[in-house]
Write an enzyme that holds these catalytic residues in place. Structure first.
Site, PDB file in Angstrom:
ATOM      1  N   CYS A 123       0.838  -1.201   0.000  1.00 53.02           N
ATOM      2  CA  CYS A 123       0.000   0.000   0.000  1.00 53.02           C
ATOM      3  C   CYS A 123       0.878   1.258   0.000  1.00 53.02           C
ATOM      4  CB  CYS A 123      -0.976  -0.041   1.152  1.00 53.02           C
ATOM      5  SG  CYS A 123      -2.366   1.099   0.952  1.00 53.02           S
ATOM      6  N   HIS A 137      -3.739  -5.524   1.230  1.00 57.11           N
ATOM      7  CA  HIS A 137      -3.527  -5.843   2.643  1.00 57.11           C
ATOM      8  C   HIS A 137      -4.040  -7.257   2.927  1.00 57.11           C
ATOM      9  CE1 HIS A 137      -2.421  -1.807   3.995  1.00 57.11           C
ATOM     10  NE2 HIS A 137      -3.400  -1.328   3.259  1.00 57.11           N
TER      11      HIS A 137
END
Length: 504
Positions: free
Chosen positions: A343, A447
């Protein structure tokens, strides 16, 4: 939907704490699992949460990680109604405001009182929807109701309890010391109606012989005229998602016997690190030693360095440089080490980061680490996705399951070598991530990569060239939820608790 005595249980219970981290989240989690196991329709609720660990609901909203775990304890799919207000700090002075799963505003410290005007109607509406759907709603407070400076605009503790007329139990952490002062002091600063609303106490994290505490328990019940519903033991090695801060107990346990572990992973702790629950499955792996590296620390000796997610990517990238971590990462790569960016960490690997709308601050743009040929531009609309898919270029296809939470859109030649082919909750298919030509660097927006055993083993094999057996984190989590519930059932008075739930 009956309790052990055969009568139907309906109602609401709110768990408040004498301090932050007193045990509210785990208490709600345990009570939710206990009620579910008894066949009771139950849902969690937190009016307002402040955390950088979040989860994505099936309809593309965002809620606190603790409420996601509580929903799992209830056996429910994630819903924004479980946590209608989520505050995600951008800095020490500002927070992004997420209402019903979507970012709607930003508040600085001077305007924090506006949260009641901005969000309370939405909080009450979400709660009413849950009451209509479930027999029992277990509500988690935030911080402490004794924060008198916040009472005027409180929507998270007694302000909520008074508005919906629900009973409250108060939990305190004896491991910090001063538990009787914490409990009685909290009660004493409340108004008369709020004091009456507290129906009992829980003492958390007790170590030692319970008979040595009994005189104090007797005094507390007589002095406060409220029952102690249970004394909960200190639970060792609990492997459940941390609500916000890094799970230090799990981290410390992972560092034991490092010579017996074959893969060493290091993660620099960023000031605005987010969703570090990504790495809790790694700390549970018998072949992995994972170290969080604080300011001034050393990344040397790692087989894999992971750059984690960040709520303020450019500010955290500045921090990496200030600490000299950027030079350490490049030295690590020169010696053949592997690097994974997730991310915000993935965004840092590119050539530039641009923030034309000043979503994260006033920096505008900055140079990335220059390790992948790509640029990232932050956009006002946040990507919130639950995803599934598979690897693109591995020898055997490996499945991936996870979620995305980010504002950035990345473009560039590096993305021509993607890691994954994904499908989101709307059945939209796309590629994600990047892999360097020498295969030393991977980057992804996903994630939860390590939650599934197959993907965890795949990544560890990429790092070390060895084959590993891993365990699904979901299996671990379910086992730990039941262990937590077993301990609570053993140490609290469930009959009194059920009476309190049905008292309003």
């Amino acid at each position: 939907m009956v309790d052990t005595s055969g009568s139907r249980i309906t109602g609401t219970l709110m768990v408040q704490g004498t301090t932050s981290d007193a045990g509210k989240s785990l208490c709600v989690t345990a009570l939710c699992r206990i009620l579910k196991r008894k066949g009771i329709s139950v849902a969690p609720f937190k009016p307002q949460n402040m955390a950088l660990n979040s989860a994505v609901t099936n309809d593309g909203g965002e809620i606190g990680r603790a409420q996601a775990l509580q929903a799992e304890a209830c056996g429910l799919a994630l819903s924004t109604d479980f946590n209608p207000v989520l505050l995600k700090p951008n800095s020490d002075m500002t927070s992004q405001v997420i209402i019903n799963g979507q970012a709607v505003s930003e508040l600085d410290a001077r305007r924090f009182g506006n949260i009641k005007e901005l969000a309370f109607e939405q909080v009450l509406a979400a709660f009413e929807r849950l009451k209509q759907q479930y027999d029992v709603v277990i509500v988690e407070g935030a911080g402490s109701p004794a924060e008198v400076n916040l009472r005027k605009n409180d929507i998270a503790n007694m302000g909520f309890a008074e508005a919906v007329d629900c009973p409250v139990i108060l939990i305190s952490d004896i491991d910090r010391g001063g538990v009787f002062a914490h409990l009685t002091g909290t009660v004493n600063v409340l108004s008369a109606s709020e004091q009456a609303r507290i129906k009992g106490f829980l003492i958390n994290k007790f170590r030692g012989r319970i008979e040595l505490l009994q005189d104090g328990v007797d005094w507390l019940e007589e002095h406060a005229e409220k029952p102690v519903l249970g004394v909960l033991p200190y639970i060792m090695d609990l492997r459940l998602d941390a609500e916000d801060g890094i799970n230090r107990a799990l981290h410390a346990g992972n560092l034991v016997n490092p010579d017996q572990k074959s893969v060493r992973i290091k993660i620099p702790v960023l000031p605005r690190i987010s969703n570090h629950t990504d790495f809790e499955p790694l700390m549970n792996h018998p072949n992995v030693i994972l170290e969080y590296i604080e300011a001034g620390g050393d990344l040397a000796g790692a087989d894999l360095i992971i750059l984690p997610g960040s709520k303020s990517v450019q500010a955290d990238l500045n921090y990496l440089r200030e600490q000299g971590f950027d030079h350490q990462i490049k030295r690590h790569l020169r010696y053949g080490g592997k690097l994974l960016g997730i991310c915000g960490g993935f965004q840092m690997l590119g050539d530039t980061l641009s923030d034309p709308d000043h979503i994260e601050g006033h920096q505008g743009s900055s140079e990335g680490l220059g390790l992948l040929s790509m640029t990232t531009t932050l956009a006002p609309s946040k990507q919130l996705k639950n995803v599934r898919g598979s690897t693109v270029d591995s020898d055997t296809e490996v499945s991936v399951v996870g979620y995305e939470i980010h504002c950035g859109i990345s473009r560039g030649a590096a993305l021509d070598r993607p890691l994954f082919l994904l499908c989101d909750q709307n059945e939209q298919q796309y590629t994600d991530g990047a892999c360097s030509e020498d295969d030393q660097i991977w980057g992804t927006y996903v994630h939860g990569l390590f939650d599934k055993a197959e993907m965890m083993s795949h990544i560890l094999s990429w790092v070390s060239g060895k084959t590993f057996h891993s365990e699904d984190w979901q299996v671990v989590r379910e086992r730990e939820l039941d262990r937590l519930a077993d301990i609570y059932e053993q140490h609290i008075d469930l009959n009194k608790l059920f009476e309190i739930i049905q008292s309003h």
